[in-house]
Scaffold this motif. Structure first.
Motif, mmCIF file in Angstrom:
data_model
loop_
_atom_site.group_PDB
_atom_site.id
_atom_site.type_symbol
_atom_site.label_atom_id
_atom_site.label_comp_id
_atom_site.label_asym_id
_atom_site.label_seq_id
_atom_site.Cartn_x
_atom_site.Cartn_y
_atom_site.Cartn_z
ATOM 1 N N LYS A 1 29.280 34.100 37.174
ATOM 2 C CA LYS A 1 29.734 32.768 37.570
ATOM 3 C C LYS A 1 28.550 31.816 37.721
ATOM 4 C CE LYS A 1 32.346 30.316 41.165
ATOM 5 N NZ LYS A 1 33.088 30.460 42.451
ATOM 6 N N GLU A 2 27.473 32.291 38.319
ATOM 7 C CA GLU A 2 26.289 31.450 38.516
ATOM 8 C C GLU A 2 25.711 31.003 37.174
ATOM 9 O OE1 GLU A 2 21.831 31.612 40.605
ATOM 10 O OE2 GLU A 2 23.190 33.329 40.739
ATOM 11 N N GLU A 3 25.613 31.948 36.222
ATOM 12 C CA GLU A 3 25.096 31.613 34.902
ATOM 13 C C GLU A 3 25.997 30.591 34.213
ATOM 14 O OE1 GLU A 3 23.168 36.079 34.121
ATOM 15 O OE2 GLU A 3 25.100 35.500 33.235
ATOM 16 N N TRP A 4 27.298 30.814 34.323
ATOM 17 C CA TRP A 4 28.274 29.936 33.674
ATOM 18 C C TRP A 4 28.186 28.507 34.222
ATOM 19 C CZ3 TRP A 4 32.339 30.925 30.071
ATOM 20 C CH2 TRP A 4 33.288 29.908 29.964
ATOM 21 N N ILE A 5 28.260 28.387 35.541
ATOM 22 C CA ILE A 5 28.275 27.057 36.167
ATOM 23 C C ILE A 5 26.980 26.303 35.878
ATOM 24 C CG2 ILE A 5 28.404 25.782 38.327
ATOM 25 C CD1 ILE A 5 31.057 27.000 37.460
ATOM 26 N N LYS A 6 25.851 26.990 36.025
ATOM 27 C CA LYS A 6 24.560 26.342 35.790
ATOM 28 C C LYS A 6 24.414 25.928 34.326
ATOM 29 C CE LYS A 6 19.559 27.091 36.219
ATOM 30 N NZ LYS A 6 18.494 28.059 36.611
ATOM 31 N N GLY A 7 24.748 26.843 33.411
ATOM 32 C CA GLY A 7 24.569 26.571 31.996
ATOM 33 C C GLY A 7 25.536 25.544 31.449
ATOM 34 N N MET A 8 26.813 25.684 31.809
ATOM 35 C CA MET A 8 27.809 24.735 31.320
ATOM 36 C C MET A 8 27.607 23.344 31.920
ATOM 37 S SD MET A 8 29.546 26.251 29.028
ATOM 38 C CE MET A 8 30.158 27.855 28.479
ATOM 39 N N THR A 9 27.102 23.299 33.141
ATOM 40 C CA THR A 9 26.785 21.996 33.731
ATOM 41 C C THR A 9 25.662 21.329 32.948
ATOM 42 O OG1 THR A 9 27.467 22.727 35.938
ATOM 43 C CG2 THR A 9 26.046 20.795 35.820
ATOM 44 N N CYS B 1 35.229 23.032 35.245
ATOM 45 C CA CYS B 1 34.312 24.032 34.697
ATOM 46 C C CYS B 1 34.532 25.378 35.371
ATOM 47 C CB CYS B 1 32.867 23.563 34.878
ATOM 48 S SG CYS B 1 31.625 24.671 34.168
ATOM 49 N N GLN B 2 34.697 25.368 36.687
ATOM 50 C CA GLN B 2 34.940 26.604 37.438
ATOM 51 C C GLN B 2 36.295 27.193 37.085
ATOM 52 O OE1 GLN B 2 33.494 27.072 41.546
ATOM 53 N NE2 GLN B 2 35.619 27.341 42.136
ATOM 54 N N SER B 3 37.305 26.349 36.967
ATOM 55 C CA SER B 3 38.636 26.834 36.598
ATOM 56 C C SER B 3 38.621 27.459 35.210
ATOM 57 C CB SER B 3 39.641 25.679 36.624
ATOM 58 O OG SER B 3 39.770 25.154 37.921
ATOM 59 N N TRP B 4 37.842 26.849 34.318
ATOM 60 C CA TRP B 4 37.697 27.379 32.960
ATOM 61 C C TRP B 4 37.065 28.768 32.997
ATOM 62 C CZ3 TRP B 4 33.493 25.483 29.081
ATOM 63 C CH2 TRP B 4 33.751 26.023 27.809
ATOM 64 N N PHE B 5 36.064 28.950 33.847
ATOM 65 C CA PHE B 5 35.419 30.252 34.002
ATOM 66 C C PHE B 5 36.433 31.319 34.398
ATOM 67 C CE2 PHE B 5 33.602 33.289 37.072
ATOM 68 C CZ PHE B 5 32.648 33.931 36.281
ATOM 69 N N MET C 1 35.119 37.852 27.193
ATOM 70 C CA MET C 1 34.230 37.243 26.200
ATOM 71 C C MET C 1 34.938 37.088 24.867
ATOM 72 S SD MET C 1 31.089 36.083 26.299
ATOM 73 C CE MET C 1 30.225 37.048 27.560
ATOM 74 N N GLU C 2 35.766 38.059 24.516
ATOM 75 C CA GLU C 2 36.506 37.972 23.257
ATOM 76 C C GLU C 2 37.477 36.792 23.270
ATOM 77 O OE1 GLU C 2 39.335 40.754 20.359
ATOM 78 O OE2 GLU C 2 38.383 41.610 22.149
ATOM 79 N N LYS C 3 38.184 36.623 24.379
ATOM 80 C CA LYS C 3 39.109 35.493 24.498
ATOM 81 C C LYS C 3 38.342 34.165 24.484
ATOM 82 C CE LYS C 3 42.928 33.651 27.295
ATOM 83 N NZ LYS C 3 42.415 32.267 27.330
ATOM 84 N N PHE C 4 37.206 34.133 25.163
ATOM 85 C CA PHE C 4 36.360 32.935 25.188
ATOM 86 C C PHE C 4 35.940 32.549 23.766
ATOM 87 C CE2 PHE C 4 31.810 31.525 25.372
ATOM 88 C CZ PHE C 4 32.045 30.234 25.837
ATOM 89 N N CYS C 5 35.517 33.535 22.986
ATOM 90 C CA CYS C 5 35.098 33.267 21.610
ATOM 91 C C CYS C 5 36.268 32.741 20.777
ATOM 92 C CB CYS C 5 34.521 34.529 20.975
ATOM 93 S SG CYS C 5 32.904 35.012 21.628
ATOM 94 N N GLU C 6 37.444 33.299 20.991
ATOM 95 C CA GLU C 6 38.623 32.811 20.281
ATOM 96 C C GLU C 6 38.900 31.352 20.626
ATOM 97 O OE1 GLU C 6 41.810 35.391 21.272
ATOM 98 O OE2 GLU C 6 41.121 37.043 19.990
ATOM 99 N N ASP C 7 38.744 31.028 21.903
ATOM 100 C CA ASP C 7 39.048 29.667 22.352
ATOM 101 C C ASP C 7 38.089 28.630 21.765
ATOM 102 O OD1 ASP C 7 41.171 30.618 23.787
ATOM 103 O OD2 ASP C 7 40.223 30.431 25.764
ATOM 104 N N ASP D 1 33.140 21.469 30.264
ATOM 105 C CA ASP D 1 34.079 21.972 31.264
ATOM 106 C C ASP D 1 35.383 22.436 30.633
ATOM 107 O OD1 ASP D 1 35.220 19.558 30.544
ATOM 108 O OD2 ASP D 1 34.835 18.572 32.473
ATOM 109 N N GLN D 2 35.412 22.547 29.299
ATOM 110 C CA GLN D 2 36.598 23.009 28.580
ATOM 111 C C GLN D 2 36.179 23.388 27.166
ATOM 112 O OE1 GLN D 2 39.294 19.614 27.455
ATOM 113 N NE2 GLN D 2 37.950 18.485 28.869
ATOM 114 N N PRO D 3 36.995 24.197 26.471
ATOM 115 C CA PRO D 3 36.610 24.670 25.135
ATOM 116 C C PRO D 3 36.287 23.548 24.158
ATOM 117 C CG PRO D 3 38.520 25.890 25.933
ATOM 118 C CD PRO D 3 38.272 24.787 26.915
#
Length: 232
Positions: free
Chosen positions: A98-106, A46-50, A65-71, A111-113
């Motif tokens: 990073k804090e928002e990402w890790i907490k929310g994705m957890t 999950c962290q590596s994905w971030f 964010m644009e690349k993330f949306c594409e993925d 942990d991947q698209p």
């Protein structure tokens, strides 16, 4: 998730409305690799994905964010991105820390698209519950406003209203036209909250609107403006 832009001079009502309409479709997704259901969520992955989307400040910004949306196969302006931001408890539109990402994705166990793609229907379903929808709507006000301002600038307010209510509130196109010609340059929190209540309780013909109710003046003026147009 619309990114704020500098205010431009408004054109015709029709062109302005087209500009503020938000898409609700997903991009055509490239076939992704299959996920082994026995693979458990990995905090390390999950962290590596971030970090695939970050800059030197360890924040996913507009480009990331644009690349993330594409993925994940979702347009940045799709309402799913607002729901995802709400899930991540993101504080600033167009950015994930990073804090928002890790907490929310957890919380989402992503942990991947490919895992997040599998959650898109779930994220969209959150909009079907009236209480959750109200929470997301209220969240959007603080999410979208400049943090040094107490109100939303009107261009941002119109875009966010189009995103959240544009597809479901029959009176939205008319309300948008009213905002376009009105004197209002910002929308405060009380006005924002009451627009949702108005959209849920007032009929399209406005006959059940209580002029003596505790509605903001903005909505009183909208009703007066619309009724005058209907007479003509």
């Amino acid at each position: 998730m619309p990114v704020k832009k500098k205010r431009k001079s408004s054109g015709s009502d029709e062109s302005a409305l087209k500009k503020c309409k938000i898409t609700s479709f997903c991009r055509t997704q490239i076939p992704s690799r299959l996920i082994n259901p026995e693979d458990h969520f990995s905090s390390k992955k999950c962290q590596s994905w971030f970090y695939e989307y970050t800059d030197t400040d360890e924040v996913v910004g507009p480009e990331g964010m644009e690349k993330f949306c594409e993925d994940i196969g979702v347009e940045p302006e799709n309402i799913i991105m607002l729901v995802l931001a709400w899930k991540l408890e993101a504080q600033n539109m167009g950015f994930f820390t990073k804090e928002e990402w890790i907490k929310g994705m957890t919380s989402l166990q992503c942990d991947q698209p490919e895992r997040l793609q599998g959650k898109l229907d779930y994220l969209r379903s959150q909009l079907n519950d009236p209480v959750t929808f109200k929470n997301i709507y209220r969240y959007a006000f603080d999410f979208a406003r400049d943090k040094n301002q107490r109100s939303l600038d009107m261009d941002t307010a119109k875009s966010m209203l189009a995103l959240i209510l544009g597809r479901t509130w029959p009176l939205f196109p008319v309300f948008h036209q009213f905002l376009e010609q009105s004197k209002y340059k910002v929308m405060n929190k009380d006005q924002w909250y009451n627009v949702l209540e108005f959209s849920r309780t007032v009929n399209t013909d406005l006959r059940n609107y209580d002029e003596d109710g505790a509605w903001p003046v903005l909505l009183d003026e909208f009703v007066e403006w619309q009724k005058a147009r209907l007479v003509v």
